[in-house]
Design a protein around this motif. Structure first.
Motif, short mmCIF file in Angstrom:
data_model
loop_
_atom_site.label_atom_id
_atom_site.label_comp_id
_atom_site.label_asym_id
_atom_site.label_seq_id
_atom_site.Cartn_x
_atom_site.Cartn_y
_atom_site.Cartn_z
N MET A 1 0.85 -1.20 0.00
CA MET A 1 0.00 0.00 0.00
C MET A 1 0.89 1.25 0.00
O MET A 1 1.65 1.48 0.94
N TYR B 1 -28.02 -2.18 0.25
CA TYR B 1 -26.67 -1.64 0.00
C TYR B 1 -26.72 -0.10 0.00
O TYR B 1 -25.92 0.56 0.66
N ASP C 1 -17.31 4.75 0.06
CA ASP C 1 -16.70 4.19 -1.15
C ASP C 1 -15.67 5.16 -1.70
O ASP C 1 -14.49 4.96 -1.53
N TYR D 1 -15.84 6.66 -5.21
CA TYR D 1 -15.64 6.70 -6.66
C TYR D 1 -16.94 7.15 -7.33
O TYR D 1 -18.03 6.87 -6.82
N PHE E 1 -8.71 5.93 0.00
CA PHE E 1 -8.48 5.41 1.35
C PHE E 1 -9.18 4.05 1.47
O PHE E 1 -10.29 3.89 0.97
N ARG F 1 -11.28 -1.27 4.47
CA ARG F 1 -10.98 -2.66 4.84
C ARG F 1 -9.72 -2.72 5.70
O ARG F 1 -9.68 -3.37 6.72
N PRO G 1 -18.16 -11.47 6.57
CA PRO G 1 -17.85 -10.34 5.68
C PRO G 1 -19.06 -9.48 5.36
O PRO G 1 -18.96 -8.53 4.59
N VAL H 1 -20.62 -6.97 6.27
CA VAL H 1 -20.60 -5.70 6.98
C VAL H 1 -19.85 -4.68 6.13
O VAL H 1 -18.88 -5.02 5.46
N LEU I 1 -11.64 -14.52 -8.03
CA LEU I 1 -10.87 -14.72 -6.80
C LEU I 1 -9.78 -15.78 -6.93
O LEU I 1 -9.07 -16.05 -5.98
N THR J 1 -8.25 -9.89 -5.40
CA THR J 1 -9.30 -9.98 -6.40
C THR J 1 -8.80 -9.49 -7.75
O THR J 1 -8.08 -8.50 -7.82
N LYS K 1 -9.66 -7.35 -10.02
CA LYS K 1 -10.65 -6.28 -9.85
C LYS K 1 -11.46 -6.00 -11.11
O LYS K 1 -12.65 -5.72 -11.02
N ARG L 1 -15.39 -5.80 -11.40
CA ARG L 1 -16.00 -4.53 -11.81
C ARG L 1 -16.96 -4.74 -12.98
O ARG L 1 -18.07 -4.21 -13.00
#
Ligand code: B12
Length: 264
Positions: free
Chosen positions: A38, A78, A109, A111, A125, A128, A152, A154, A191, A201, A203, A207
């Protein structure tokens, strides 16, 4: 002082009926090997230099609702949870401001829409990682943070505060059972592949799946979090029979919900 602030914070969080929260000192981003890879630009102090602590809050996704996913029911919850997260986090930042500790909340989120994730599939940021550092759980093979209470299922958001607040310890027990259900059930195999070992992932595949569901108005997918056996919510909702996900014919209630509210 740090203890006292923690008590006030806990009361305000309880007042908003937020079931999960944790606190991480901003230094942990630098100290932790778990954040390997990161870039420092993503650390709380790079975003808000005055930050001393990060408060992370979480609201659950109800298991019987996500069991119907992808569906309009999960899509709507959601949105509700997202809105609550942002509002609650903003309110907590205001409480801390009032107590003399300027604070900012980060959107849950971050984005504009799914096409914004095509070139750069990240937000500024990571909640997770913040939740992990605030002791709320450990990473699963589905790349999500697993918690004891909700597995997961949450969603999180974070408040960056200039206050020093009594922190939580990082969880050391690995909650993931490594059963591989999330990997096997992912409809786009995001995955696991030769190039993408579990926990990372692929991604773009994920997506694109979301984009497809979005056309029908029923994104996101949510399958990798619904099939996870971890979480006390399974017992609470009496949903411990994992075989149900292996069958071709699902409970009539799921099929009923899925028939409605979907764009043609
Ligand atoms: C972008 C995004 C997506 C994208 C990309 C998916 C992804 N895995 O990143 C899409 C739209 C596809 C998506 C899907 C989903 N998401 Co999403 N998503 C986000 C978002 C907005 C940003 C994540 C991010 O950029 N983090 C920052 C970067 C630095 O971290 P990172 O991506 O994890 O990458 C690190 C490592 O994984 C590693 N790494 C990553 N790729 C690679 C590749 C290689 C080769 C290597 C070596 C390392 C490596 O290095 C990075 C730095 O440490 C967050 C909200 C947020 N702001 O945190 C939600 C979030 C992560 N999503 C969430 C959820 C629930 C989902 C879904 C289940 C869909 C859903 N909402 O029902 C799926 C699950 C996908 C999955 N299994 O991974 C939740 C997770 C909650 C939890 N319990 O953990 C979050 C936190 C939203 C929230 N507010 O709660 N998501």
């Amino acid at each position: 002082m740090a203890d006292k602030l923690r008590t006030i914070l806990a009361a305000r969080i309880r007042h908003q009926d937020i079931p999960l929260y944790g606190v991480a000192p901003a230094d942990r981003w630098r100290a932790e090997g778990a954040l390997e890879g990161m870039p420092e630009d993503f650390f709380p102090r790079s975003i808000y230099p005055e930050c001393r602590s990060v408060v992370v809050i979480g609201y659950p996704i109800s298991l019987p609702i996500i069991d119907t996913a992808p569906s309009i029911w999960y899509h709507e919850q959601y949105k509700t949870v997202n809105s609550l997260l942002d509002q609650s986090a903003y309110r907590i930042s205001l409480v801390l401001d009032e107590l003399g500790h300027p604070s900012v909340y980060v959107p849950r989120d971050g984005y504009a829409n799914l096409s914004a994730l095509k070139e750069r599939p990240m937000a500024f940021f990571s909640h997770r990682h913040a939740a992990y550092l605030a002791g709320l759980g450990t990473f699963g093979w589905n790349n999500m943070l697993l918690t004891e209470r909700f597995g997961p299922r949450v969603r999180f958001t974070s408040i960056l505060t200039s206050a020093s607040i009594e922190p939580d310890d990082i969880m050391t027990t690995d909650l993931c059972l490594h059963c591989g259900r999330c990997v096997d059930h992912c409809p786009v195999h995001a995955l696991w592949s030769e190039d993408y070992p579990s926990r990372i992932t692929e991604k773009e595949l994920c997506r694109q799946r979301s984009e497809q569901l979005n056309i029908k108005g029923i994104s996101p997918c949510g399958i990798c979090i619904k099939v996870c056996p971890v979480g006390k919510d399974r017992e609470d909702f009496v949903r411990t029979d994992m075989e149900v996900y292996e069958k071709d014919v699902h409970p009539a209630s799921w099929e009923h919900v899925r028939r409605y509210g979907v764009k043609p």
